[in-house]
Design a protein around this motif. Structure first.
Motif, PDB file in Angstrom:
ATOM      1  N   SER A 182     -15.363 -36.980 -24.714  1.00 57.02           N
ATOM      2  CA  SER A 182     -16.198 -36.003 -25.327  1.00 57.02           C
ATOM      3  C   SER A 182     -17.018 -36.373 -26.478  1.00 57.02           C
ATOM      4  CB  SER A 182     -15.641 -34.722 -25.326  1.00 57.02           C
ATOM      5  OG  SER A 182     -15.209 -34.200 -23.951  1.00 57.02           O
ATOM      6  N   GLU A 183     -16.201 -36.793 -27.547  1.00 58.68           N
ATOM      7  CA  GLU A 183     -16.913 -37.170 -29.134  1.00 58.68           C
ATOM      8  C   GLU A 183     -17.822 -38.332 -28.735  1.00 58.68           C
ATOM      9  OE1 GLU A 183     -17.871 -36.955 -32.739  1.00 58.68           O
ATOM     10  OE2 GLU A 183     -16.511 -35.440 -31.441  1.00 58.68           O
ATOM     11  N   TRP A 184     -17.253 -39.199 -27.894  1.00 61.84           N
ATOM     12  CA  TRP A 184     -18.249 -40.204 -27.691  1.00 61.84           C
ATOM     13  C   TRP A 184     -19.548 -39.738 -27.131  1.00 61.84           C
ATOM     14  CZ3 TRP A 184     -19.276 -41.308 -22.493  1.00 61.84           C
ATOM     15  CH2 TRP A 184     -20.426 -42.099 -22.225  1.00 61.84           C
ATOM     16  N   LEU A 185     -19.398 -38.986 -26.203  1.00 63.03           N
ATOM     17  CA  LEU A 185     -20.574 -38.694 -25.388  1.00 63.03           C
ATOM     18  C   LEU A 185     -21.509 -37.771 -26.330  1.00 63.03           C
ATOM     19  CD1 LEU A 185     -22.227 -38.991 -22.669  1.00 63.03           C
ATOM     20  CD2 LEU A 185     -21.160 -36.807 -22.207  1.00 63.03           C
ATOM     21  N   ARG A 186     -21.087 -36.978 -27.230  1.00 60.65           N
ATOM     22  CA  ARG A 186     -21.856 -36.362 -28.188  1.00 60.65           C
ATOM     23  C   ARG A 186     -22.605 -37.153 -29.375  1.00 60.65           C
ATOM     24  NH1 ARG A 186     -17.148 -32.779 -28.190  1.00 60.65           N
ATOM     25  NH2 ARG A 186     -16.332 -33.846 -29.840  1.00 60.65           N
ATOM     26  N   PHE A 187     -21.814 -38.195 -29.636  1.00 62.52           N
ATOM     27  CA  PHE A 187     -22.360 -39.222 -30.425  1.00 62.52           C
ATOM     28  C   PHE A 187     -23.590 -39.998 -29.692  1.00 62.52           C
ATOM     29  CE2 PHE A 187     -21.929 -43.890 -31.652  1.00 62.52           C
ATOM     30  CZ  PHE A 187     -22.510 -43.803 -33.079  1.00 62.52           C
ATOM     31  N   TRP A 188     -23.259 -40.317 -28.565  1.00 69.66           N
ATOM     32  CA  TRP A 188     -24.484 -41.161 -27.860  1.00 69.66           C
ATOM     33  C   TRP A 188     -25.579 -40.184 -27.840  1.00 69.66           C
ATOM     34  CZ3 TRP A 188     -27.061 -40.123 -23.305  1.00 69.66           C
ATOM     35  CH2 TRP A 188     -27.948 -40.939 -22.602  1.00 69.66           C
ATOM     36  N   TRP A 189     -25.269 -38.962 -27.236  1.00 72.26           N
ATOM     37  CA  TRP A 189     -26.552 -37.903 -27.161  1.00 72.26           C
ATOM     38  C   TRP A 189     -27.278 -37.624 -28.332  1.00 72.26           C
ATOM     39  CZ3 TRP A 189     -29.565 -36.427 -23.653  1.00 72.26           C
ATOM     40  CH2 TRP A 189     -30.342 -34.984 -23.708  1.00 72.26           C
ATOM     41  N   ALA A 190     -26.546 -37.489 -29.639  1.00 69.35           N
ATOM     42  CA  ALA A 190     -26.958 -37.095 -30.979  1.00 69.35           C
ATOM     43  C   ALA A 190     -28.115 -38.216 -31.276  1.00 69.35           C
ATOM     44  CB  ALA A 190     -25.996 -36.922 -31.921  1.00 69.35           C
ATOM     45  N   ASN A 191     -27.904 -39.585 -30.861  1.00 75.39           N
ATOM     46  CA  ASN A 191     -28.664 -40.672 -31.266  1.00 75.39           C
ATOM     47  C   ASN A 191     -29.693 -41.197 -30.112  1.00 75.39           C
ATOM     48  OD1 ASN A 191     -27.646 -42.037 -33.913  1.00 75.39           O
ATOM     49  ND2 ASN A 191     -25.790 -41.237 -32.826  1.00 75.39           N
ATOM     50  N   ALA A 192     -29.704 -40.153 -29.205  1.00 76.91           N
ATOM     51  CA  ALA A 192     -30.731 -40.351 -28.059  1.00 76.91           C
ATOM     52  C   ALA A 192     -32.044 -39.907 -28.436  1.00 76.91           C
ATOM     53  CB  ALA A 192     -30.291 -39.781 -26.608  1.00 76.91           C
ATOM     54  N   PRO A 193     -33.285 -40.316 -27.918  1.00 78.38           N
ATOM     55  CA  PRO A 193     -34.493 -39.815 -28.193  1.00 78.38           C
ATOM     56  C   PRO A 193     -34.473 -38.315 -28.198  1.00 78.38           C
ATOM     57  CG  PRO A 193     -34.904 -41.673 -26.972  1.00 78.38           C
ATOM     58  CD  PRO A 193     -33.246 -41.305 -26.756  1.00 78.38           C
ATOM     59  N   ALA A 194     -35.275 -37.564 -28.904  1.00 77.76           N
ATOM     60  CA  ALA A 194     -35.473 -36.122 -28.869  1.00 77.76           C
ATOM     61  C   ALA A 194     -36.114 -35.613 -27.695  1.00 77.76           C
ATOM     62  CB  ALA A 194     -36.225 -35.791 -30.131  1.00 77.76           C
ATOM     63  N   SER A 195     -36.906 -36.443 -27.147  1.00 79.74           N
ATOM     64  CA  SER A 195     -37.526 -36.075 -26.076  1.00 79.74           C
ATOM     65  C   SER A 195     -36.653 -35.808 -24.534  1.00 79.74           C
ATOM     66  CB  SER A 195     -38.894 -36.996 -25.425  1.00 79.74           C
ATOM     67  OG  SER A 195     -38.142 -38.284 -25.293  1.00 79.74           O
ATOM     68  N   TRP A 196     -35.524 -36.500 -24.702  1.00 77.19           N
ATOM     69  CA  TRP A 196     -34.433 -36.249 -23.786  1.00 77.19           C
ATOM     70  C   TRP A 196     -33.823 -34.720 -23.850  1.00 77.19           C
ATOM     71  CZ3 TRP A 196     -31.187 -41.447 -23.402  1.00 77.19           C
ATOM     72  CH2 TRP A 196     -32.142 -42.561 -23.210  1.00 77.19           C
ATOM     73  N   ILE A 197     -33.749 -34.058 -22.936  1.00 71.65           N
ATOM     74  CA  ILE A 197     -33.243 -32.863 -22.980  1.00 71.65           C
ATOM     75  C   ILE A 197     -32.048 -32.602 -21.957  1.00 71.65           C
ATOM     76  CG2 ILE A 197     -35.420 -31.999 -23.956  1.00 71.65           C
ATOM     77  CD1 ILE A 197     -35.935 -30.640 -21.149  1.00 71.65           C
ATOM     78  N   ALA A 198     -31.224 -31.463 -22.351  1.00 73.22           N
ATOM     79  CA  ALA A 198     -30.304 -31.077 -21.441  1.00 73.22           C
ATOM     80  C   ALA A 198     -30.752 -30.317 -20.022  1.00 73.22           C
ATOM     81  CB  ALA A 198     -29.101 -30.326 -22.037  1.00 73.22           C
ATOM     82  N   PRO A 199     -30.186 -30.338 -18.963  1.00 72.30           N
ATOM     83  CA  PRO A 199     -28.896 -30.641 -18.779  1.00 72.30           C
ATOM     84  C   PRO A 199     -28.584 -32.185 -18.620  1.00 72.30           C
ATOM     85  CG  PRO A 199     -29.512 -29.617 -16.742  1.00 72.30           C
ATOM     86  CD  PRO A 199     -30.676 -29.515 -17.950  1.00 72.30           C
ATOM     87  N   PHE A 200     -27.716 -32.783 -18.911  1.00 70.39           N
ATOM     88  CA  PHE A 200     -27.498 -34.332 -18.456  1.00 70.39           C
ATOM     89  C   PHE A 200     -26.046 -34.555 -17.848  1.00 70.39           C
ATOM     90  CE2 PHE A 200     -25.813 -33.911 -22.512  1.00 70.39           C
ATOM     91  CZ  PHE A 200     -24.741 -34.905 -22.838  1.00 70.39           C
ATOM     92  N   GLU A 201     -26.019 -35.526 -17.102  1.00 65.62           N
ATOM     93  CA  GLU A 201     -24.682 -35.775 -16.244  1.00 65.62           C
ATOM     94  C   GLU A 201     -24.428 -36.984 -16.296  1.00 65.62           C
ATOM     95  OE1 GLU A 201     -26.325 -35.182 -12.227  1.00 65.62           O
ATOM     96  OE2 GLU A 201     -26.312 -32.910 -12.319  1.00 65.62           O
TER      97      GLU A 201
END
Length: 220
Positions: A68-87
Motif C-alpha cells: 500500500s505504501e508502494w502504491l501511494r508512492f507511485w501515485w504521488a509521483n504520477a501526473p497531476a492529470s491522473w485522477i482517482a478512482p484507480f485500480e
C-alpha cells in the motif's frame, strides 16, 4: 478529488485495512494464519483480476502495508492529470502471502479509464513502475506478462536482476545505453539534483525515485 486528498485517503484506507486480521483457517498453524489477512484493496485501490473481476487476496500483514505504501508512492509521483478512482490488476499472491503478482494499474481521466502501467508493454511507464517497486523491495521478477514482488527489505543487492533492470531503465527511460551502467546511473542521479553511487543504499533510492518520475513524465 485533489491529489493530496487521494494520498490522504489512501493512507487512511491502508490503516483501516490492517485493523482486523482474517480468521485462521481450520487446522492451519495458528502463528502463520494469524499473520495473514484477506484484502480486496491496496490502500484505496481495488484489486482486480486481469479479466476485470474484483479479487480478494491473502497477504502477510506487513507486506500488505508495504505494498500500500508502494502504491501511494507511485501515485504521488504520477501526473497531476491522473485522477482517482484507480485500480490494480493482479494475477494473485503466493499462499504464504509474501509475493504479489502485478499485471497492470489503471486510472481515470474525463470519466474514461486509461492504463498507467501494463506488464506486457516495455515502455517508459513500465520501467518507471518497476523502479518504484525496486524503491521499496529488493526482489522484483519480470516475465512477459507479470511482475512478481517479494516481501524483503529494500536496498541495492547487486543481484543480476537488479543490474539488468538498471541497464534497461537507463536505456529506455534515460536514453543512456552506456556500457558502464554505474556511471550512467550516477549521471541520472546527478540530473535529478542529487549525488552518490548507485550501488549505495542512498544512491539506489535516488536512482529508482528519479527513474519513476522521469518515466511517468513528472521529473522536475
Amino acid at each position: 478529488m485533489s491529489r493530496r486528498a487521494v494520498i490522504t485517503a489512501a493512507t487512511v484506507g491502508s490503516v483501516l485495512a490492517l485493523a482486523k486480521p482474517a480468521a485462521a483457517a481450520p487446522g492451519a498453524d495458528a502463528k502463520t494464519a494469524a499473520a495473514l489477512i484477506d484484502r480486496d484493496q491496496l490502500g484505496t485501490a481495488i484489486t482486480k483480476s486481469s479479466e476485470g473481476r474484483p479479487v480478494t487476496l491473502r497477504y502477510a500483514m506487513d507486506f500488505h502495508e508495504r505494498l500500500s505504501e508502494w502504491l501511494r508512492f507511485w501515485w504521488a509521483n504520477a501526473p497531476a492529470s491522473w485522477i482517482a478512482p484507480f485500480e490494480v490488476q493482479t494475477a494473485g499472491a503466493t499462499p504464504d502471502g509474501q509475493t504479489f503478482v502485478l499485471t497492470g494499474i489503471t486510472y481515470t481521466r474525463a470519466d474514461r479509464r486509461y492504463s498507467g502501467f501494463d506488464a506486457r508493454d516495455r515502455d517508459a511507464r513500465y520501467w518507471a513502475t518497476v523502479a518504484s517497486l525496486y524503491y521499496h523491495f529488493p526482489t522484483v521478477a519480470l516475465t512477459d506478462t507479470q511482475v512478481r514482488v517479494t516481501d524483503e527489505h529494500a536496498g541495492f543487492t547487486g543481484s543480476p536482476a537488479q543490474i539488468a533492470f538498471a541497464r534497461a531503465a537507463l536505456a529506455n527511460v534515460w536514453q543512456d545505453a552506456s556500457a558502464d551502467w554505474e556511471k550512467a546511473a550516477e549521471r541520472a542521479i546527478r540530473s535529478s539534483g542529487r549525488e552518490g553511487s548507485v550501488t549505495s543504499r542512498a544512491g539506489w533510492t535516488n536512482f529508482t525515485r528519479a527513474t519513476l518520475r522521469r518515466g511517468l513524465g513528472t521529473e522536475l
